[in-house]
Enzyme design. Structure first.
Site, mmCIF file in Angstrom:
data_model
loop_
_atom_site.group_PDB
_atom_site.id
_atom_site.type_symbol
_atom_site.label_atom_id
_atom_site.label_comp_id
_atom_site.label_asym_id
_atom_site.label_seq_id
_atom_site.Cartn_x
_atom_site.Cartn_y
_atom_site.Cartn_z
ATOM 1 N N HIS A 40 -3.211 -5.679 2.905
ATOM 2 C CA HIS A 40 -2.479 -5.481 4.148
ATOM 3 C C HIS A 40 -2.122 -6.796 4.853
ATOM 4 O O HIS A 40 -2.067 -7.850 4.216
ATOM 5 C CB HIS A 40 -3.269 -4.527 5.051
ATOM 6 C CG HIS A 40 -3.198 -3.112 4.569
ATOM 7 N ND1 HIS A 40 -2.099 -2.320 4.789
ATOM 8 C CD2 HIS A 40 -4.065 -2.383 3.824
ATOM 9 C CE1 HIS A 40 -2.301 -1.132 4.222
ATOM 10 N NE2 HIS A 40 -3.469 -1.144 3.631
ATOM 11 N N CYS A 55 0.807 -1.230 0.000
ATOM 12 C CA CYS A 55 0.000 0.000 0.000
ATOM 13 C C CYS A 55 0.840 1.281 0.000
ATOM 14 O O CYS A 55 1.417 1.625 -1.011
ATOM 15 C CB CYS A 55 -0.973 -0.059 1.170
ATOM 16 S SG CYS A 55 -2.449 0.925 0.886
HETATM 17 N N1 GLN Z 1 -1.774 6.940 2.568
HETATM 18 C C1 GLN Z 1 -1.950 5.990 1.478
HETATM 19 C C2 GLN Z 1 -3.394 5.978 0.991
HETATM 20 O O1 GLN Z 1 -4.308 6.240 1.759
HETATM 21 C C3 GLN Z 1 -1.565 4.588 1.910
HETATM 22 C C4 GLN Z 1 -2.514 3.988 2.933
HETATM 23 C C5 GLN Z 1 -2.017 2.684 3.521
HETATM 24 O O2 GLN Z 1 -0.862 2.341 3.468
HETATM 25 N N2 GLN Z 1 -2.951 1.930 4.156
HETATM 26 O O3 GLN Z 1 -3.619 5.621 -0.158
#
Ligand code: GLN
Length: 242
Positions: free
Chosen positions: A196, A95
């Protein structure tokens, strides 16, 4: 005795949604096979020499954490990360960590921040969050293992450039941007995903694929991984299936 060294990048900052779960799956599936595995935590101001490691892992993080590490990346780690990726080291990015490997991140006020530039990808922040369970299919695992399940939570929409393949094709969920049916990215031995911490623990074939690639990189005559009983992992992966 086989040995693998894992570099965990910014574990104190880039760790949204239990991403460490995927790292734990990587090293436990090595340990269960008697493979010597060491994890080194590398964060702000820590030196990084990409040749010291076989696998690199970076988790997700919100815009705040992403902004904190950008300065540290530009002070040296950025080049080591690019060298590691070009040297076919195994790189697993989740992510926000995935987004940072790209060329730039454009926020919802149209301000662009330069990222590492290791992959030909870019991110556009959107007003809605892309959240929920994810099912996607990859083309590098067997027919019985190719369907992977994960969980996504991001506001960034990611787009892939010419030199980058998607990690997989979306079956259920949003994936990179909710438009092109792509989930994640693949480039050399770099594997990126929006999924995740539950991803590698519940998709053992993908975890083993990463371990296998790392061992073949280091020990070209490596013959193959000892099979493990994946009953619990497979039950966890399919428990949500209709
Ligand atoms: N800040 C980034 C987004 O919201 C990554 C979010 C994350 O790693 N969960 O897309």
């Amino acid at each position: 005795m086989y040995e693998l060294k894992i570099c965990h990048l910014y574990p104190d900052l880039m760790r949204s949604s239990g991403d460490r779960g995927s790292l734990i799956a990587l090293y436990k599936r090595c340990q269960w096979r008697g493979i010597e595995v060491r994890v080194s935590n590398i964060s702000i101001n820590d030196p990084l020499n990409y040749n010291d490691y076989d696998i690199f892992f970076i988790g997700g993080g919100q815009a705040f954490e992403q902004s904190i590490i950008k300065e540290d990346l530009n002070e040296g780690k950025k080049h080591e990360i690019i060298e590691a990726i070009e040297a076919h080291k195994i790189f697993f990015a989740v992510c926000g960590g995935f987004q940072l490997l790209g060329k730039y991140y454009r926020n919802s006020s149209d301000q662009e921040t330069e990222c590492i530039g290791a992959l030909d990808i870019w991110t556009h922040e959107c007003d809605t969050r892309l959240v929920g369970n994810l099912v996607f299919e990859v083309d590098f695992l067997s027919e019985q293992d190719k369907s992977l399940r994960g969980f996504e939570n991001h506001s960034g929409k990611i787009y892939l450039g010419k030199g980058v393949k998607p990690l997989g094709q979306i079956v259920t969920g949003h994936g990179n941007n909710g438009q092109d049916g792509h989930e994640g990215a693949r480039y050399k031995n770099t594997f990126c995903t929006n999924s995740h911490g539950s991803l590698l623990p519940t998709n053992p074939a993908f975890t083993d694929h990463l371990i296998m690639l790392s061992l073949l990189n280091k020990y070209p005559d490596f013959q193959g991984l000892t099979p493990l009983n994946n009953e619990l992992e497979n039950r966890a992966r399919t428990q949500g299936d209709g």
